[in-house]
Design a protein around this motif. Structure first.
Motif, PDB file in Angstrom:
ATOM      1  N   PHE A   1      -9.247  -1.144  -4.200  1.00 15.27           N
ATOM      2  CA  PHE A   1      -9.269  -2.161  -5.239  1.00 15.27           C
ATOM      3  C   PHE A   1      -9.950  -1.676  -6.522  1.00 15.27           C
ATOM      4  O   PHE A   1      -9.763  -2.272  -7.577  1.00 15.27           O
ATOM      5  CB  PHE A   1      -9.970  -3.423  -4.715  1.00 15.27           C
ATOM      6  N   ARG A   2     -10.728  -0.592  -6.436  1.00 14.59           N
ATOM      7  CA  ARG A   2     -11.372  -0.062  -7.647  1.00 14.59           C
ATOM      8  C   ARG A   2     -10.353   0.553  -8.578  1.00 14.59           C
ATOM      9  O   ARG A   2     -10.428   0.385  -9.802  1.00 14.59           O
ATOM     10  CB  ARG A   2     -12.415   0.999  -7.270  1.00 14.59           C
ATOM     11  N   THR A   3      -9.385   1.276  -8.000  1.00 11.40           N
ATOM     12  CA  THR A   3      -8.409   2.007  -8.810  1.00 11.40           C
ATOM     13  C   THR A   3      -7.019   1.404  -8.738  1.00 11.40           C
ATOM     14  O   THR A   3      -6.075   1.942  -9.319  1.00 11.40           O
ATOM     15  CB  THR A   3      -8.327   3.473  -8.346  1.00 11.40           C
ATOM     16  N   SER A   4      -6.887   0.300  -7.991  1.00  7.12           N
ATOM     17  CA  SER A   4      -5.577  -0.345  -7.795  1.00  7.12           C
ATOM     18  C   SER A   4      -4.562   0.650  -7.237  1.00  7.12           C
ATOM     19  O   SER A   4      -3.432   0.752  -7.713  1.00  7.12           O
ATOM     20  CB  SER A   4      -5.057  -0.939  -9.121  1.00  7.12           C
ATOM     21  N   GLU A   5      -4.985   1.382  -6.190  1.00  6.70           N
ATOM     22  CA  GLU A   5      -4.120   2.389  -5.572  1.00  6.70           C
ATOM     23  C   GLU A   5      -3.885   2.060  -4.102  1.00  6.70           C
ATOM     24  O   GLU A   5      -4.778   1.544  -3.416  1.00  6.70           O
ATOM     25  CB  GLU A   5      -4.746   3.781  -5.676  1.00  6.70           C
ATOM     26  N   LEU A   6      -2.689   2.407  -3.647  1.00  6.81           N
ATOM     27  CA  LEU A   6      -2.346   2.349  -2.226  1.00  6.81           C
ATOM     28  C   LEU A   6      -2.144   3.775  -1.741  1.00  6.81           C
ATOM     29  O   LEU A   6      -1.398   4.538  -2.352  1.00  6.81           O
ATOM     30  CB  LEU A   6      -1.064   1.533  -2.016  1.00  6.81           C
ATOM     31  N   ARG A   7      -2.839   4.133  -0.673  1.00  6.57           N
ATOM     32  CA  ARG A   7      -2.713   5.493  -0.134  1.00  6.57           C
ATOM     33  C   ARG A   7      -2.297   5.442   1.333  1.00  6.57           C
ATOM     34  O   ARG A   7      -2.662   4.501   2.060  1.00  6.57           O
ATOM     35  CB  ARG A   7      -4.043   6.243  -0.272  1.00  6.57           C
ATOM     36  N   ARG A   8      -1.556   6.451   1.740  1.00  2.12           N
ATOM     37  CA  ARG A   8      -1.196   6.610   3.147  1.00  2.12           C
ATOM     38  C   ARG A   8      -1.646   7.990   3.590  1.00  2.12           C
ATOM     39  O   ARG A   8      -1.216   9.004   3.028  1.00  2.12           O
ATOM     40  CB  ARG A   8       0.311   6.467   3.369  1.00  2.12           C
ATOM     41  N   ASN A   9      -2.534   8.010   4.610  1.00  2.99           N
ATOM     42  CA  ASN A   9      -3.110   9.277   5.079  1.00  2.99           C
ATOM     43  C   ASN A   9      -3.665  10.091   3.916  1.00  2.99           C
ATOM     44  O   ASN A   9      -3.553  11.311   3.878  1.00  2.99           O
ATOM     45  CB  ASN A   9      -2.077  10.101   5.860  1.00  2.99           C
ATOM     46  N   GLY A  10      -4.280   9.394   2.963  1.00  6.57           N
ATOM     47  CA  GLY A  10      -4.920  10.057   1.835  1.00  6.57           C
ATOM     48  C   GLY A  10      -4.012  10.360   0.670  1.00  6.57           C
ATOM     49  O   GLY A  10      -4.489  10.762  -0.399  1.00  6.57           O
ATOM     50  N   LEU A  11      -2.712  10.179   0.818  1.00  8.07           N
ATOM     51  CA  LEU A  11      -1.764  10.473  -0.258  1.00  8.07           C
ATOM     52  C   LEU A  11      -1.429   9.195  -1.017  1.00  8.07           C
ATOM     53  O   LEU A  11      -1.093   8.166  -0.416  1.00  8.07           O
ATOM     54  CB  LEU A  11      -0.476  11.092   0.321  1.00  8.07           C
ATOM     55  N   ARG A  12      -1.503   9.275  -2.331  1.00  5.90           N
ATOM     56  CA  ARG A  12      -1.257   8.106  -3.166  1.00  5.90           C
ATOM     57  C   ARG A  12       0.226   7.765  -3.163  1.00  5.90           C
ATOM     58  O   ARG A  12       1.087   8.637  -3.284  1.00  5.90           O
ATOM     59  CB  ARG A  12      -1.723   8.379  -4.594  1.00  5.90           C
ATOM     60  N   LEU A  13       0.516   6.472  -3.023  1.00  2.00           N
ATOM     61  CA  LEU A  13       1.883   5.982  -3.068  1.00  2.00           C
ATOM     62  C   LEU A  13       2.109   5.243  -4.378  1.00  2.00           C
ATOM     63  O   LEU A  13       1.204   4.551  -4.881  1.00  2.00           O
ATOM     64  CB  LEU A  13       2.153   5.026  -1.897  1.00  2.00           C
ATOM     65  N   LYS A  14       3.310   5.361  -4.905  1.00  2.21           N
ATOM     66  CA  LYS A  14       3.626   4.680  -6.153  1.00  2.21           C
ATOM     67  C   LYS A  14       3.880   3.206  -5.875  1.00  2.21           C
ATOM     68  O   LYS A  14       4.792   2.844  -5.140  1.00  2.21           O
ATOM     69  CB  LYS A  14       4.851   5.309  -6.817  1.00  2.21           C
ATOM     70  N   LEU A  15       3.051   2.339  -6.478  1.00  2.00           N
ATOM     71  CA  LEU A  15       3.218   0.903  -6.310  1.00  2.00           C
ATOM     72  C   LEU A  15       2.840   0.216  -7.624  1.00  2.00           C
ATOM     73  O   LEU A  15       1.730   0.372  -8.126  1.00  2.00           O
ATOM     74  CB  LEU A  15       2.334   0.377  -5.178  1.00  2.00           C
ATOM     75  N   GLU A  16       3.774  -0.540  -8.178  1.00  2.00           N
ATOM     76  CA  GLU A  16       3.600  -1.167  -9.475  1.00  2.00           C
ATOM     77  C   GLU A  16       2.522  -2.267  -9.403  1.00  2.00           C
ATOM     78  O   GLU A  16       2.189  -2.752  -8.325  1.00  2.00           O
ATOM     79  CB  GLU A  16       4.931  -1.755  -9.944  1.00  2.00           C
ATOM     80  N   PRO A  17       1.989  -2.682 -10.571  1.00  2.00           N
ATOM     81  CA  PRO A  17       0.873  -3.644 -10.590  1.00  2.00           C
ATOM     82  C   PRO A  17       1.142  -4.945  -9.843  1.00  2.00           C
ATOM     83  O   PRO A  17       0.309  -5.404  -9.057  1.00  2.00           O
ATOM     84  CB  PRO A  17       0.626  -3.878 -12.082  1.00  2.00           C
ATOM     85  N   LYS A  18       2.274  -5.601 -10.107  1.00  2.00           N
ATOM     86  CA  LYS A  18       2.535  -6.883  -9.457  1.00  2.00           C
ATOM     87  C   LYS A  18       2.632  -6.752  -7.930  1.00  2.00           C
ATOM     88  O   LYS A  18       2.004  -7.524  -7.196  1.00  2.00           O
ATOM     89  CB  LYS A  18       3.798  -7.532 -10.022  1.00  2.00           C
ATOM     90  N   PRO A  19       3.413  -5.794  -7.399  1.00  2.00           N
ATOM     91  CA  PRO A  19       3.428  -5.618  -5.943  1.00  2.00           C
ATOM     92  C   PRO A  19       2.051  -5.286  -5.377  1.00  2.00           C
ATOM     93  O   PRO A  19       1.702  -5.737  -4.285  1.00  2.00           O
ATOM     94  CB  PRO A  19       4.429  -4.473  -5.739  1.00  2.00           C
ATOM     95  N   PHE A  20       1.252  -4.486  -6.129  1.00  5.43           N
ATOM     96  CA  PHE A  20      -0.086  -4.170  -5.633  1.00  5.43           C
ATOM     97  C   PHE A  20      -0.944  -5.433  -5.555  1.00  5.43           C
ATOM     98  O   PHE A  20      -1.689  -5.638  -4.590  1.00  5.43           O
ATOM     99  CB  PHE A  20      -0.769  -3.132  -6.527  1.00  5.43           C
TER     100      PHE A  20
END
Length: 581
Positions: A21-40
């Motif tokens: 929630f600090r960086t508004s990022e979704l990661r899987r096994n440490g790898l960042r996934l592309k997810l737009e603001p509204k879906p996030f």
């Protein structure tokens, strides 16, 4: 996103995913996934309140604050995007569930970053390893991977408190890119071990992952490289790492058992795995191939206890398949089992092999039970041991215990047709004919034309009094099994009961013809004579069976077709000599 930060903190995790929630990022096994603001934002709202219904109005207030316009189509697009990046589906959700006309709910367990599920993992399946690339050695590499999968299943089965699905059950996933969660659900297990390999000349590169199916979390993963001839050895370090990931620390009894073959000659171990591959097919043709591999394994490493126990199993099956007289092969089986135990007293397979010989050859029932119990204490995941102990109990008339054991075996190997039909055999011997027929029909629904199920269905129908149906089932079982003596005898017995004496005598003649070419247990002519009501001839045949240590003689106490002999003094004397009085 401030309201979500206050609720959720900085991180939340589910499965292999982490929401930052600090960086508004979704990661899987440490790898960042592309997810737009509204879906996030939508995902953040869902995971911050797992298990709760989030109605559509709440989504509108968070995603489109300050507006009074409903964005139904936009919300549907946002949720679909969340599902897409998670690999989820509306029809079979693992993460986001739709509640029609109301809203959405997050259904997977959610935890803080760094925390893991506190629910212990008690079941696992090793899916067939896949081969990424082709090449001229493709078939050879696939065979080696099958051997390694078998080795992993065997090694993990040594862990106490862990149920491991049998190789015959997971084999149907070969060649499939199965989702671990879906596979776990179908197999009824909590964790799944998957792997894929690539050919690098004469070496194989293997990537392995252990996944917690409850939430999709990747519990452990590693890559290995091995020479093709040493591929069987890779199973042991993998099994040790899996043991650690499941809470079995190195140095404990479980880890020692997993690594118990580390000192075995690598070529001998490969031959052993080769033999298991053929043995598990349970056919007359593959049995001899399995025996040859086990003999080579013991020749390469005479101290390899498993190779001796496996030889004992093959020799026992020779007697049950009618490939050799019990007098010729079961004393050898006992010697092989004892040799295995002298090398490794804690080897469950050897105790199970010895139990089978004590039951079927020595008729030492108390000692056989002690050996079965010892084997199951050492390896509760031994499906074949549960099956053998079930047969032991059924032969003694201990029906409730017998059914419990066969159900345990079936739970470990739920796709085994043999185990599925074993319940029908036990119920038939217990006099529960309607249930025996029901179980037989269930097996036939899974595999139409499965000869053993036709055979047990016929046995049940005969005892119920539906002779024409029984005879039809026996005829079909005889045809499909290519004249297995048991089916010939069953048909002759039913024909004798039906009053068609000439046909029953033809069955006796056919058994004599087969006996002139190969070993035929005397138990089967006794069955036909029983159908004809010929007590003296039936008893003579049973006496020959006793002298030959016929493995089928263990059933005479409960066999319905011999009930008419129960009051005969000669029959009761035979029961006493076989330890069944």
């Amino acid at each position: 996103m401030e309201p979500l930060k206050a609720v959720a903190g900085n991180f939340l995790c589910f499965g292999a995913f982490e929401v930052d929630f600090r960086t508004s990022e979704l990661r899987r096994n440490g790898l960042r996934l592309k997810l737009e603001p509204k879906p996030f934002e939508a995902l953040g709202l869902l995971v911050s309140r797992p298990g709760e219904l989030i109605d559509r109005e709440q989504f509108y207030r968070i995603l489109w604050p300050g507006t009074h316009v409903r964005f139904d189509r936009s919300l549907n697009t946002v949720i679909n995007r969340v599902r897409e990046v998670l690999g989820d589906s509306a029809g079979n959700p693992r993460f986001v569930e739709t509640l029609s006309r109301r809203g959405y709910r997050f259904i997977a367990p959610v935890r803080g970053a760094g925390n893991t599920s506190e629910v212990p993992i008690d079941s696992i399946a090793v899916l067939p390893f896949s081969l990424d690339d082709g090449g001229k050695d493709n078939n050879r590499a696939e065979f080696l991977l099958e051997e390694m999968t078998e080795g992993l299943i065997h090694a993990l089965s040594q862990l106490s408190g862990l149920r491991v699905q049998a190789g015959s059950t997971v084999a149907r996933f070969k060649g499939q890119s199965a989702d671990p969660g879906v596979a776990a659900q179908e197999l009824g297990v909590r964790a799944v071990l998957t792997g894929r390999a690539s050919c690098l000349g004469k070496r194989l590169a293997i990537i392995v992952e252990l996944v917690d199916a409850a939430d999709g979390a990747r519990l452990w993963g590693q890559s290995y490289q091995s020479r093709s001839k040493d591929i069987g050895r890779v199973a042991e370090p993998i099994a040790r790492e899996v043991a650690k990931s499941l809470g079995r620390q190195p140095g404990g009894g479980d880890s020692t058992r997993v690594a118990s073959h580390s000192s075995v000659n690598s070529e001998a171990y490969r031959e052993y795995l080769h033999g298991r591959f053929f043995y598990n097919k349970m056919t007359r043709e593959t049995l001899e191939k399995a025996m040859a591999s086990f003999e080579r394994a013991a020749g390469l490493d005479p101290g390899f206890a498993l190779a001796w126990a496996a030889q004992a199993d093959c020799l026992i099956l020779r007697a049950f398949f009618g490939l050799a007289s019990p007098l010729a092969c079961l004393p050898q089986a006992k010697q092989a089992a004892l040799r295995a135990l002298s090398l490794d007293e804690r080897l469950a397979e050897a105790h199970a092999s010895l139990a089978a010989v004590l039951k079927a050859y020595d008729w030492d029932w108390p000692e056989a039970e002690r050996e079965y119990r010892r084997a199951l204490a050492l390896d509760p995941n031994g499906a074949l041991t549960h099956r053998g102990y079930s047969a032991y109990l059924a032969a003694l008339g201990r029906t409730t215990e017998a059914m419990r054991e066969i159900e345990r075996a079936w739970a470990l190997d739920p796709l085994s047709l043999v185990l599925a039909n074993e319940a029908a055999w036990n119920l038939y011997m217990a006099g529960q004919y309607a249930r025996a027929e029901e179980h037989s029909l269930r097996t036939l629904a899974l595999e139409p034309g499965f000869a053993p199920a036709l055979y047990t269905a016929g046995l049940a129908r005969e005892q119920i009094g539906r002779l024409p149906e029984a005879i039809a089932a026996f005829r079909e079982a005889r045809r499909i099994s290519q004249e297995n003596p048991a089916t010939i005898a069953a048909l002759g017995h039913a024909q004798g009961l039906a009053g068609t004496r000439a046909e029953a005598e033809q069955a006796l003649g056919r058994l004599r013809q087969l006996a002139a070419k190969t070993y035929v247990p005397a138990y089967w002519p006794a069955i036909v004579h029983a159908g004809l009501g010929e007590s003296a001839a039936a008893l003579d045949a049973l006496e020959r069976a006793y002298q030959e240590h016929d493995v089928w003689l263990v059933w005479i106490k409960v066999e319905p077709r011999f009930q008419f002999l129960q009051s005969n003094p000669a029959f009761r004397n035979l029961l006493a000599r076989a330890g069944l009085a």
